[in-house]
Design a protein around this motif. Structure first.
Motif, PDB file in Angstrom:
ATOM      1  N   THR A 208     -65.633  35.184 -79.775  1.00  0.00           N
ATOM      2  CA  THR A 208     -66.029  34.438 -80.959  1.00  0.00           C
ATOM      3  C   THR A 208     -67.542  34.410 -81.058  1.00  0.00           C
ATOM      4  OG1 THR A 208     -65.762  32.347 -82.163  1.00  0.00           O
ATOM      5  CG2 THR A 208     -66.038  32.197 -79.786  1.00  0.00           C
ATOM      6  N   THR A 318     -56.359  27.582 -84.967  1.00  0.00           N
ATOM      7  CA  THR A 318     -56.814  28.947 -85.231  1.00  0.00           C
ATOM      8  C   THR A 318     -57.112  29.631 -83.916  1.00  0.00           C
ATOM      9  OG1 THR A 318     -59.107  28.203 -85.471  1.00  0.00           O
ATOM     10  CG2 THR A 318     -57.767  28.345 -87.479  1.00  0.00           C
ATOM     11  N   ARG A 320     -59.009  32.716 -81.489  1.00  0.00           N
ATOM     12  CA  ARG A 320     -60.232  33.495 -81.337  1.00  0.00           C
ATOM     13  C   ARG A 320     -59.970  34.956 -81.727  1.00  0.00           C
ATOM     14  NH1 ARG A 320     -62.825  30.982 -75.758  1.00  0.00           N
ATOM     15  NH2 ARG A 320     -63.123  28.865 -76.589  1.00  0.00           N
ATOM     16  N   GLY A 321     -61.021  35.758 -81.702  1.00  0.00           N
ATOM     17  CA  GLY A 321     -60.937  37.102 -82.238  1.00  0.00           C
ATOM     18  C   GLY A 321     -60.034  38.034 -81.453  1.00  0.00           C
ATOM     19  N   GLY A 322     -59.447  38.971 -82.196  1.00  0.00           N
ATOM     20  CA  GLY A 322     -58.664  40.026 -81.568  1.00  0.00           C
ATOM     21  C   GLY A 322     -59.536  41.239 -81.295  1.00  0.00           C
ATOM     22  N   VAL A 358     -66.727  41.356 -91.692  1.00  0.00           N
ATOM     23  CA  VAL A 358     -65.594  40.583 -92.198  1.00  0.00           C
ATOM     24  C   VAL A 358     -65.677  40.448 -93.716  1.00  0.00           C
ATOM     25  CG1 VAL A 358     -64.440  38.339 -92.136  1.00  0.00           C
ATOM     26  CG2 VAL A 358     -65.324  39.343 -90.013  1.00  0.00           C
ATOM     27  N   LEU A 401     -64.622  43.569 -81.523  1.00  0.00           N
ATOM     28  CA  LEU A 401     -63.893  42.615 -82.341  1.00  0.00           C
ATOM     29  C   LEU A 401     -63.598  43.236 -83.700  1.00  0.00           C
ATOM     30  CD1 LEU A 401     -65.962  39.386 -81.578  1.00  0.00           C
ATOM     31  CD2 LEU A 401     -63.640  39.864 -80.792  1.00  0.00           C
ATOM     32  N   PRO A 404     -60.036  39.359 -88.655  1.00  0.00           N
ATOM     33  CA  PRO A 404     -58.804  38.656 -88.273  1.00  0.00           C
ATOM     34  C   PRO A 404     -57.660  38.898 -89.245  1.00  0.00           C
ATOM     35  CG  PRO A 404     -60.337  37.139 -89.320  1.00  0.00           C
ATOM     36  CD  PRO A 404     -61.059  38.449 -89.194  1.00  0.00           C
ATOM     37  N   GLY A 405     -56.455  38.693 -88.757  1.00  0.00           N
ATOM     38  CA  GLY A 405     -55.279  38.698 -89.618  1.00  0.00           C
ATOM     39  C   GLY A 405     -54.508  40.005 -89.593  1.00  0.00           C
ATOM     40  N   PRO A 461     -54.875  44.414 -81.895  1.00  0.00           N
ATOM     41  CA  PRO A 461     -54.303  43.084 -81.650  1.00  0.00           C
ATOM     42  C   PRO A 461     -52.774  43.071 -81.717  1.00  0.00           C
ATOM     43  CG  PRO A 461     -56.257  42.872 -83.006  1.00  0.00           C
ATOM     44  CD  PRO A 461     -55.991  44.343 -82.870  1.00  0.00           C
ATOM     45  N   GLY A 472     -51.698  35.868 -82.717  1.00  0.00           N
ATOM     46  CA  GLY A 472     -52.859  36.532 -83.282  1.00  0.00           C
ATOM     47  C   GLY A 472     -53.326  37.746 -82.507  1.00  0.00           C
ATOM     48  N   THR A 474     -54.766  37.933 -79.662  1.00  0.00           N
ATOM     49  CA  THR A 474     -56.036  37.751 -78.971  1.00  0.00           C
ATOM     50  C   THR A 474     -55.819  37.435 -77.495  1.00  0.00           C
ATOM     51  OG1 THR A 474     -58.067  36.429 -78.826  1.00  0.00           O
ATOM     52  CG2 THR A 474     -56.095  35.317 -79.659  1.00  0.00           C
TER      53      THR A 474
END
Length: 573
Positions: A208, A318, A320-322, A358, A401, A404-405, A461, A472, A474
């Motif tokens: 993150t 929520t 953290r990043g994948g 992003v 990284l 997300p999603g 991810p 997620g 991660t």
């Protein structure tokens, strides 16, 4: 055998003193220490091999890739991880190879700076000052606060109290609070975007940007490596195998390819588990090393077991990043590189560059460049190891990284929910494109290598979710569970149910999850386990540990005794 009070098993049900769901390092540490205390412990793992993010996989019968073991800090004579191993009598079964702790175990590269990060806070401060001569005052302030807060945090793990430090340095120690983010600390120290990037460049260790992590957790990560960076000889599976050997030698059991469908709870008490095939196994203690959100919402049934406010907070959490990881093997060596990770940033402003990636995806549906990249060179960290690669070859990983999603990958859901993503055309196209961007960026840093590639595959991810079942995809756990980086403790509202892993308050990373495993076992046993083993205590009887013959294989050991001779196992050579 110690008698443990609990529910009466139904006719024909197996009964244990404790069941551990999942075999990441947190679960294995808890299980091994409970077994060493005389408990009858069962570890259940849905994958083919134990280890979670510490496990390895093999390709082409000559390359072995670590999933999540890239380096471990604080592995010297008084280190935390060696103490955890020592407490089970398996310290001498793992050799920690030091990285280049004097010259630098991490090399940070930006367009206008190169910083080699050495072990030791004084040396680290001096390197930062040399790279940022105009910001020496801010650097000094940051390092002082980080050193003080992280030192107090580590001392608290081994049984010392932080009360005096809070009294002596209240302005400094306020940064130990969970409400204070790294971004706030960087603002407080008046650091420029370039300085913020050099200080927070290793954000890939927790997934993150500075506004998504507490200052205390970042400082603890730095302190972990300031005490020296190491790599386990033979890779991460050596750590896993040592804990499995302790577990089984002290009377515990590991079952792989054994999926838990439900954690059974009756009248507020954990009573065992139900497997995917309908089998029920009884135990008065259950430790979940599964993803926290899946533990609460799926395995335990949400409001059926937990207070409504906790369930609501967990639903809203929520992550953290994948990561996207490219596993690379070459038929040539890579001379001239240090025994260090490389953290490359394409901008002097790390935070703005990530935000721009992003934003580009959210605005245009495109990502045309990689803003940052981590290189981890297994063949440099463990030179000559037959499992890593053949002589004259190279084995390394590229990690970054990603936005997300699930939508970024062209799918509507993840593999845990049954999404058949692997052959999806949009997913495959995005994966190929992202892998190409990573290789192109990597060649800018270490020079051309694509013509020498003998193996290249990428994990997204979704790949991580498929194998580890983490929400997620991660490896870093929850970003927000209420306030910034607020996380649950190991004890839950359900009597007899504990949680370990990358989502709890001890943080992510191998040492952090192992420490959480010690905390869970310690609460169950009513002992200050980590201070005890740090002082030299050994549980269990090391004389019961098995000998390792010439054909000993940590991956084979990590399948558990019942499946050690099962088919489908890839040997090297």
């Amino acid at each position: 055998m110690r008698e443990v009070q609990g529910p009466t098993a139904r006719a024909g049900e197996e009964r244990y003193d404790a069941i551990v769901v999942g075999s990441g390092l947190g679960g294995l540490v808890s299980a091994a220490y409970l077994a060493a205390d005389g408990r009858r412990v069962l570890v259940l793992e849905q994958h083919d091999v134990a280890g979670g993010n510490a496990h390895v996989f093999r390709r082409r019968r000559k390359y072995e890739f670590d999933v999540g073991t890239h380096y471990i800090g604080d592995c010297g004579p008084n280190g935390i991880f060696p103490a955890i191993l020592s407490g089970l009598g398996v310290r001498d079964r793992v050799t920690f190879r030091p990285m280049d702790n004097e010259q630098g175990f991490d090399r940070i590269i930006t367009p206008t700076a190169t910083l080699d990060v050495p072990a030791g806070w004084d040396a680290y401060r001096d390197r930062l000052r040399a790279a940022l001569p105009e910001e020496a005052e801010g650097v000094d302030r940051f390092v002082h606060i980080a050193r003080t807060v992280s030192g107090a945090t580590r001392e608290s793990l081994v049984g010392h109290h932080m009360v005096e430090l809070f009294r002596e340095q209240p302005d400094t120690m306020r940064w130990a609070r969970r409400s204070r983010s790294l971004a706030e600390a960087l603002d407080h120290c008046g650091l420029s975007p370039k300085a913020r990037t050099l200080v927070a460049a290793q954000a890939g260790n927790y997934g993150t940007m500075p506004d998504g992590i507490t200052f205390a957790e970042h400082a603890a990560m730095l302190d972990h490596y300031m005490r020296g960076a190491y790599y386990p000889e033979g890779g991460g599976q050596m750590l896993v195998a040592a804990f499995v050997e302790a577990l089984e030698s002290y009377g515990g059991e590991l079952r792989t390819r054994c999926e838990v469908r439900r954690i059974l709870i009756e009248q507020g008490h954990a009573t065992g588990v139900a497997l995917a095939d309908g089998t029920r196994i009884s135990a008065p203690l259950v430790i979940s090393n599964a993803d926290y959100r899946r533990t609460v919402l799926d395995l335990c049934g949400g409001e059926q077991a937990f207070p409504a406010d906790l369930v609501a907070r967990t639903r809203a959490a929520t992550m953290r990043g994948g990561l996207v990881t490219a596993y690379v093997a070459l038929d040539t060596e890579l001379p001239g590189l240090p025994n260090a990770n490389i953290w490359w940033h394409g901008s002097d402003d790390m935070e703005a560059a990530y935000a721009a990636m992003v934003e580009s995806w959210e605005r245009d549906g495109t990502v045309d460049s990689i803003p940052q990249l981590l290189f981890s060179f297994a063949s440099h960290k463990d030179p000559g190891a037959a499992a890593v690669c053949p002589p004259g070859h190279s084995n390394f990983q590229l990690m970054t990284l990603c936005p997300p999603g699930y939508g970024f990958w062209g799918v509507r859901g993840g593999p845990v929910d049954g999404e058949p993503y692997r052959r999806d055309a949009a997913y495959q196209a995005r994966k190929r494109h992202f892998t190409e961007l990573m290789v192109t960026a990597a060649e800018k840093v270490i020079g051309p290598f694509r013509d020498r590639i003998t193996h290249l595959e990428a994990a997204t991810p979704l790949s991580h979710e498929r194998y580890i079942r983490g929400t997620g995809g991660t490896p870093y756990g929850m970003a927000r569970w209420g306030n910034v980086s607020q996380r649950p403790d190991v004890r839950t509202d359900v009597e007899g149910l504990y949680v370990v892993g990358q989502n709890i308050r001890f943080g992510s990373g191998l040492s952090a999850v192992a420490t959480g495993g010690m905390a869970a076992a310690g609460q169950i046993l009513g002992r200050q386990l980590l201070p005890e083993v740090a002082a030299g205590a050994v549980l269990g009887d090391p004389a019961k540990l098995p000998d390792r013959g010439p054909d000993w294989d940590p991956l084979l050991v990590s399948r558990g005794l019942a499946r050690r001779t099962a088919k489908g196992f890839a040997r090297l050579g």
